[in-house]
Design a protein around this motif. Structure first.
Motif, PDB file in Angstrom:
ATOM      1  N   GLU A 123      47.857  34.847  46.881  1.00 57.44           N
ATOM      2  CA  GLU A 123      49.002  34.985  47.787  1.00 57.44           C
ATOM      3  C   GLU A 123      48.940  36.303  48.547  1.00 57.44           C
ATOM      4  N   SER A 140      42.098  38.283  37.010  1.00 58.39           N
ATOM      5  CA  SER A 140      42.300  39.182  35.869  1.00 58.39           C
ATOM      6  C   SER A 140      42.072  38.462  34.541  1.00 58.39           C
ATOM      7  N   GLU A 161      41.733  48.315  33.005  1.00 55.05           N
ATOM      8  CA  GLU A 161      41.194  48.136  34.352  1.00 55.05           C
ATOM      9  C   GLU A 161      42.241  48.590  35.368  1.00 55.05           C
TER      10      GLU A 161
HETATM   11  P1  NAD Z   1      45.079  37.730  39.204  1.00 60.61           P
HETATM   12  O1  NAD Z   1      44.555  37.258  37.914  1.00 60.61           O
HETATM   13  O2  NAD Z   1      46.401  38.345  39.256  1.00 60.61           O
HETATM   14  O3  NAD Z   1      45.115  36.534  40.259  1.00 60.61           O
HETATM   15  C1  NAD Z   1      43.975  35.762  40.534  1.00 60.61           C
HETATM   16  C2  NAD Z   1      44.404  34.411  41.064  1.00 60.61           C
HETATM   17  O4  NAD Z   1      45.106  33.721  40.032  1.00 60.61           O
HETATM   18  C3  NAD Z   1      45.349  34.475  42.251  1.00 60.61           C
HETATM   19  O5  NAD Z   1      45.028  33.450  43.164  1.00 60.61           O
HETATM   20  C4  NAD Z   1      46.702  34.210  41.606  1.00 60.61           C
HETATM   21  O6  NAD Z   1      47.649  33.656  42.483  1.00 60.61           O
HETATM   22  C5  NAD Z   1      46.323  33.222  40.527  1.00 60.61           C
HETATM   23  N1  NAD Z   1      47.297  33.118  39.417  1.00 60.61           N
HETATM   24  C6  NAD Z   1      48.137  34.071  38.956  1.00 60.61           C
HETATM   25  N2  NAD Z   1      48.894  33.585  37.953  1.00 60.61           N
HETATM   26  C7  NAD Z   1      48.514  32.291  37.761  1.00 60.61           C
HETATM   27  C8  NAD Z   1      48.930  31.261  36.881  1.00 60.61           C
HETATM   28  N3  NAD Z   1      49.879  31.439  35.972  1.00 60.61           N
HETATM   29  N4  NAD Z   1      48.317  30.051  36.975  1.00 60.61           N
HETATM   30  C9  NAD Z   1      47.339  29.837  37.875  1.00 60.61           C
HETATM   31  N5  NAD Z   1      46.922  30.772  38.754  1.00 60.61           N
HETATM   32  C10 NAD Z   1      47.495  32.001  38.695  1.00 60.61           C
HETATM   33  O7  NAD Z   1      43.936  38.706  39.771  1.00 60.61           O
HETATM   34  P2  NAD Z   1      43.960  39.530  41.133  1.00 60.61           P
HETATM   35  O8  NAD Z   1      44.912  40.662  40.966  1.00 60.61           O
HETATM   36  O9  NAD Z   1      44.105  38.603  42.285  1.00 60.61           O
HETATM   37  O10 NAD Z   1      42.466  40.070  41.188  1.00 60.61           O
HETATM   38  C11 NAD Z   1      42.053  41.192  40.514  1.00 60.61           C
HETATM   39  C12 NAD Z   1      41.309  40.800  39.256  1.00 60.61           C
HETATM   40  O11 NAD Z   1      40.186  39.977  39.588  1.00 60.61           O
HETATM   41  C13 NAD Z   1      40.730  41.990  38.527  1.00 60.61           C
HETATM   42  O12 NAD Z   1      40.982  41.873  37.158  1.00 60.61           O
HETATM   43  C14 NAD Z   1      39.231  41.876  38.813  1.00 60.61           C
HETATM   44  O13 NAD Z   1      38.419  42.486  37.861  1.00 60.61           O
HETATM   45  C15 NAD Z   1      39.041  40.417  38.870  1.00 60.61           C
HETATM   46  N6  NAD Z   1      37.803  40.077  39.571  1.00 60.61           N
HETATM   47  C16 NAD Z   1      36.754  39.608  38.844  1.00 60.61           C
HETATM   48  C17 NAD Z   1      35.556  39.294  39.469  1.00 60.61           C
HETATM   49  C18 NAD Z   1      34.397  38.741  38.696  1.00 60.61           C
HETATM   50  O14 NAD Z   1      33.528  38.146  39.299  1.00 60.61           O
HETATM   51  N7  NAD Z   1      34.359  38.905  37.382  1.00 60.61           N
HETATM   52  C19 NAD Z   1      35.433  39.437  40.853  1.00 60.61           C
HETATM   53  C20 NAD Z   1      36.527  39.926  41.570  1.00 60.61           C
HETATM   54  C21 NAD Z   1      37.717  40.220  40.912  1.00 60.61           C
END
Ligand code: NAD
Length: 497
Positions: free
Chosen positions: A194, A245, A401
């Protein structure tokens, strides 16, 4: 390369058409509820678009369409050589619209325009093209059978894939999933963050132009707890692929268990150690890489080198080199091609980062660079690249993190101590080792519990190598042919001759 100036990008931003609707079965559309949310730019707080806020009813429609399209065979049973041609056209179109996509990405999530153009867009197109090019070169297997039997081991597309992606590399993370998912013949529903939905929405139209049939690639913008959750709990989604995350990754495993046991593949968080031994071949180069490892993309990188482990015998000499190197990473307007540190994605994220900087002070770490919000007058969300020395691995800034430009410097005396500190984390995404001793490099690399290890560099890699995490950094791998495992089921067909 582009010769566009900041003024050129600003001018283009004024006339940029921003699409904020969902994309279902080949058409842009509103949510069933009519709901939208505001998409605000972290560059300066400007309103970019009203974006459609999808929820469970939209997921229902998209999944039903994706399933019907999958079952029709229009894409899933198309000859690989034909799917390849379409994928390559899709990659070409992403490149042809590269400047528009880069501008959308920069406005939406705040990263420098040069990075958006030369890293995000370029790598996204490569992910689609590489996966497409591979698909008519992969063979199935024949098992070792008795003379009068034939055992076929074949891969089949899995069906309906839901891809839930984060905001730090919105287009690139989408394409790491879309490349292998589409190449192997699945139907996909992409749920962008979002905080940065715009490029995902835009490329849906490019996919159609490339020849991907309606219903094969759908985009549902909206919140995680609404449409994300609905997809994760859906009984007719076969596979859930996620980058984000660790907290949400764990939740998705629960949703899968509570629903249809859909396959769940997770790319999650990191707290990557960057280990500099006294015999590093070039301390200045190591210091510059250490600065880049935390400042690039505002530190909003899953593999950010957020823990700098330095051998104590060179620490007094080395830390000033890193402090010097980080001066060349300066927050500025992301639309200026000279900028290398942009805005953090939004004020929530900025406040998280500032909270961690305060925690560093409170826990007794020593601030040696940065530490403040800057450029507040722009209305954007900028934080200086920040370095704390004298960090203990048990402090919050070393354990959690931060996902921002905050580096923790930790001293060590022996290889064993370095490895123990490096592995003392719940994460296992990446690590780096700097040494000119070949055996020490290999032995340390082997001892590190991480999915990617770099030697005498930080952040190497390409579509040719798998990417993913050990421990709570996730399971499965993006990129390379190993990524295809996420999107296919293995079938054994045993024939009596
Ligand atoms: P986030 O986990 O908050 O959100 C990721 C996605 O999940 C978003 O689209 C969000 O809307 C969705 N989401 C949130 N709650 C949900 C739920 N209850 N059910 C289904 N979907 C849900 O992460 P973020 O803040 O967008 O991104 C940062 C994180 O991503 C960091 O922890 C980072 O390390 C990780 N990351 C990992 C990699 C990798 O390849 N390992 C790459 C880039 C980012």
């Amino acid at each position: 390369m582009t010769s566009l100036t900041r003024a050129d990008w600003e001018q283009r931003a004024k006339t940029l058409k921003v699409e904020g609707r969902a994309f279902i079965h080949g058409e842009y559309c509103a949510a069933q509820s009519g709901a939208t949310f505001e998409c605000i730019s972290p560059v300066d707080g400007r309103l970019l678009a009203q974006v459609v806020s999808c929820d469970a009813p939209d997921a229902e429609i998209a999944v039903a369409g994706a399933r019907a399209t999958f079952d029709s065979g229009v894409w899933s049973r198309l000859a690989p050589v034909k799917r390849k041609a379409v994928m390559i056209r899709f990659a070409d179109l992403i490149e042809q619209h590269g400047e528009e996509l880069a501008l959308l990405e920069t406005l939406d999530m705040g990263k420098p325009i040069g990075d958006s153009l030369h890293i995000d867009v370029t790598s996204a197109a490569r992910a689609i093209r590489w996966s497409g090019e591979a698909i008519d070169k992969i063979y199935d297997e024949v098992a070792a059978t008795p003379h009068d039997e034939l055992g076929l081991v074949t891969r089949e597309p899995i069906g309906v894939v839901a891809a839930i992606v984060p905001w730090n590399f919105p287009l690139l993370m989408s394409c790491w999933k879309l490349g292998p998912a589409l190449a192997t013949g699945n139907s996909v529903i992409l749920k962008p963050s979002e905080k940065s939905p715009l490029t995902a929405i835009r490329i849906a139209q490019l996919a159609i132009e490339a020849g991907i049939p309606a219903g094969v690639f759908n985009v549902l913008p909206g919140y995680g707890h609404t449409v994300g959750k609905a997809l994760a709990l859906h009984m007719d989604v076969d596979t859930l692929v996620f980058t984000g995350s660790t907290k949400i990754a764990k939740q998705l495993m629960v949703y899968a268990g509570e629903s249809n046991m859909k396959r769940v593949w997770l790319e999650a968080g990191g707290k990557s150690p960057n280990i500099v031994f006294a015999d590093a071949p070039d301390l200045k180069a190591a210091a510059e890489a250490a600065a880049g490892a935390i400042a690039f993309n505002q530190g909003e990188v899953c593999t950010a080198g957020s823990r700098l482990l330095v051998e104590n015998s060179i620490k007094e000499q080395f830390v000033p080199l890193v402090v010097e190197a980080i001066k060349s990473w300066k927050p500025g307007n992301p639309l200026d091609p000279a900028t290398n540190v942009g805005a953090l994605v939004d004020s929530t994220q900025m406040n998280n980062v500032l909270g961690y900087i305060q925690a560093g002070h409170d826990d007794g770490a020593k601030l040696v660079a940065g530490g403040k919000r800057v450029l507040e007058e722009t209305g954007g969300t900028y934080v200086e690249p920040t370095i704390f020395d004298g960090v203990d691995n048990a402090m919050r800034i070393a354990k959690e993190e931060i996902f921002g430009p905050v580096l923790s410097v930790i001293g060590f005396d022996t290889v064993e101590e370095a490895v123990a500190i490096a592995n003392d984390t719940v994460y296992g995404l990446a690590a780096a080792v700097w040494t000119s001793n070949l055996s020490k490099a290999h032995l340390t690399a082997k001892a590190l519990r991480a999915g990617s290890v770099w030697v005498n560099q930080y952040d190497g890699g390409d579509m040719t190598a798998p990417f993913g995490g050990f421990k709570q950094s996730g399971n499965g791998r993006d990129k390379s042919l190993h990524a295809f495992d996420k999107y296919t089921e293995l079938k054994a067909t045993w024939i009596k001759l």
